[in-house]
Design an enzyme around this catalytic site. Structure first.
Site, PDB file in Angstrom:
ATOM      1  N   ASP A 139      -0.047   9.621 -11.309  1.00 54.20           N
ATOM      2  CA  ASP A 139      -1.182   9.256 -11.069  1.00 54.20           C
ATOM      3  C   ASP A 139      -2.106  10.401 -11.258  1.00 54.20           C
ATOM      4  OD1 ASP A 139       0.040   6.728 -10.427  1.00 54.20           O
ATOM      5  OD2 ASP A 139      -0.269   6.726  -8.252  1.00 54.20           O
ATOM      6  N   CYS A 199       7.935 -13.134  -5.207  1.00 55.03           N
ATOM      7  CA  CYS A 199       6.281 -12.591  -5.365  1.00 55.03           C
ATOM      8  C   CYS A 199       5.582 -12.676  -5.641  1.00 55.03           C
ATOM      9  CB  CYS A 199       6.934 -10.798  -5.939  1.00 55.03           C
ATOM     10  SG  CYS A 199       7.197 -11.208  -7.563  1.00 55.03           S
TER      11      CYS A 199
END
Length: 379
Positions: A139, A199
């Protein structure tokens, strides 16, 4: 560079070295993400990235890893489990007086853990080859880590946009090591979500706007972590007691019945963050916030946004004079915080009024019984 003659054998060594360093899986892929560029462009054009300007600023570089490290030929993609034992999902989420922290953030900052291990892996490959250019990412640069992980065979992209693995669900971190070796690549896994949309339907704010596409502006993780300003008022009641991130789309996923617990000590939950009382969290001064979150991913949002998030959760909690008192004490510290405190107090007072209306019939019944028995009217 003169490459080792047996690149197949080297790839096997790399995967074993990765496992020795604590990664549960290591995959290898090339750098060709051209198929992802139209999807990324469409996502950016719809402004789904919200205030994350850096995503638009880097543009298509995110789909071109070889531009980050010239000469890159392969990406080594790794995953590391982070789910702690006794995660206490339900008991925390169902108690509105407690604050819920996404389970990935309960321990040490994963960026540091994974990056250090990836650096060691690069050094091991370099020592074996005698010469190697490499660069680790966690990241920390504009890299499309999930498409790379899928291409490297670590799993497939679920409809919540996270990587899913048959043996491990989605409770793991991802990291990448860019290298300039033409290693053999791994095969992607077949997508196995089928017709399941659990989800999408469970998301509290409806952030998964279509399969595989998340509008970050509605995502609770974005709202509580990335968003620097005020949380949109319409979304505040939907956040519940989630004060840092959200795990709902993972909790509902059938594949997470196979989720594996971490054996990494750095990811052990800090007790003070595991199932904390909201009122206690709201009383932290900045010094305590910095002390408790040292080495944690939570520290990056800062004390002000931490209090903002907790204020919203207190507003969503059941009526309590203690909640209102705690909120009132922090008025005047910052305009952003005041906005959320005022909203939270208004929510609390509305609940008190609704509670009073609900108990009136019971009070009437007690009054009738008291009169019938000849007792004083205030009995």
């Amino acid at each position: 560079m003169s490459y080792p003659l047996d690149l197949e054998q080297l790839a096997l060594h790399i995967k074993q070295w990765g496992r020795d360093l604590g990664f549960q899986q290591v995959g290898i892929c090339d750098t060709d993400l051209r198929a992802e560029e139209p999807k990324l462009q469409a996502w950016l054009e719809k402004q789904y990235h919200g205030e994350m300007d850096w995503m638009a600023r880097h543009g298509m570089m995110r789909a071109r890893p070889h531009e980050l490290l010239p000469g890159t030929l392969r990406v080594i993609s790794v995953r590391m489990n982070y789910l702690p034992a006794k995660a206490a999902f339900a008991s925390t989420l169902k108690n509105p007086q407690l604050g819920y922290v996404s389970r990935y953030a309960l321990g040490r900052d994963y960026h540091k853990v994974l990056r250090n291990r990836l650096k060691k892996l690069g050094e091991m490959i370099q020592a074996h080859c005698g010469e190697l250019n490499f660069r680790p990412f966690v990241d920390s640069a504009p890299v499309l880590e999930r498409p790379l992980a899928a291409k490297a065979g670590l799993g497939w992209t679920g409809k919540h946009s996270l990587i899913l693995n048959r043996e491990a669900g989605s409770w793991f971190f991802l990291g990448e090591l860019l290298i300039d070796l033409p290693l053999p690549v791994d095969l992607p896994q077949q997508e196995q979500c089928g017709r399941c949309v659990a989800c999408m339907t469970i998301c509290p704010t409806g952030a998964i706007v279509e399969p595989y596409v998340v509008d970050a502006r509605r995502c609770i993780s974005y709202l509580t972590i990335e968003l620097e300003g005020a949380i949109p008022e319409a979304l505040r009641p939907l956040i519940g007691n989630r004060i840092y991130g959200c795990d709902d789309c993972q909790l509902i996923c059938p594949w997470n019945r196979y989720g594996q617990l971490t054996d990494e000590p750095d990811f052990s939950p800090r007790a003070v963050l595991h199932a904390p009382q909201l009122i206690d969290l709201f009383q932290w001064d900045e010094a305590k916030f910095l002390r408790v979150t040292e080495g944690s991913a939570i520290r990056r949002i800062g004390h002000l946004r931490w209090l903002r998030n907790v204020a919203v959760a207190l507003g969503n909690a059941p009526w309590s004079e203690d909640n209102v008192a705690a909120l009132t004490l922090r008025r005047g510290e910052h305009p952003l915080l005041d906005e959320h405190i005022d909203w939270a107090i208004a929510q609390q007072l509305q609940k008190r009024a609704a509670q009073a209306i609900e108990v009136q019939p019971a009070q009437k019944q007690r009054l009738v019984r008291a009169v019938e028995k000849g007792l004083p009217r205030d009995a």
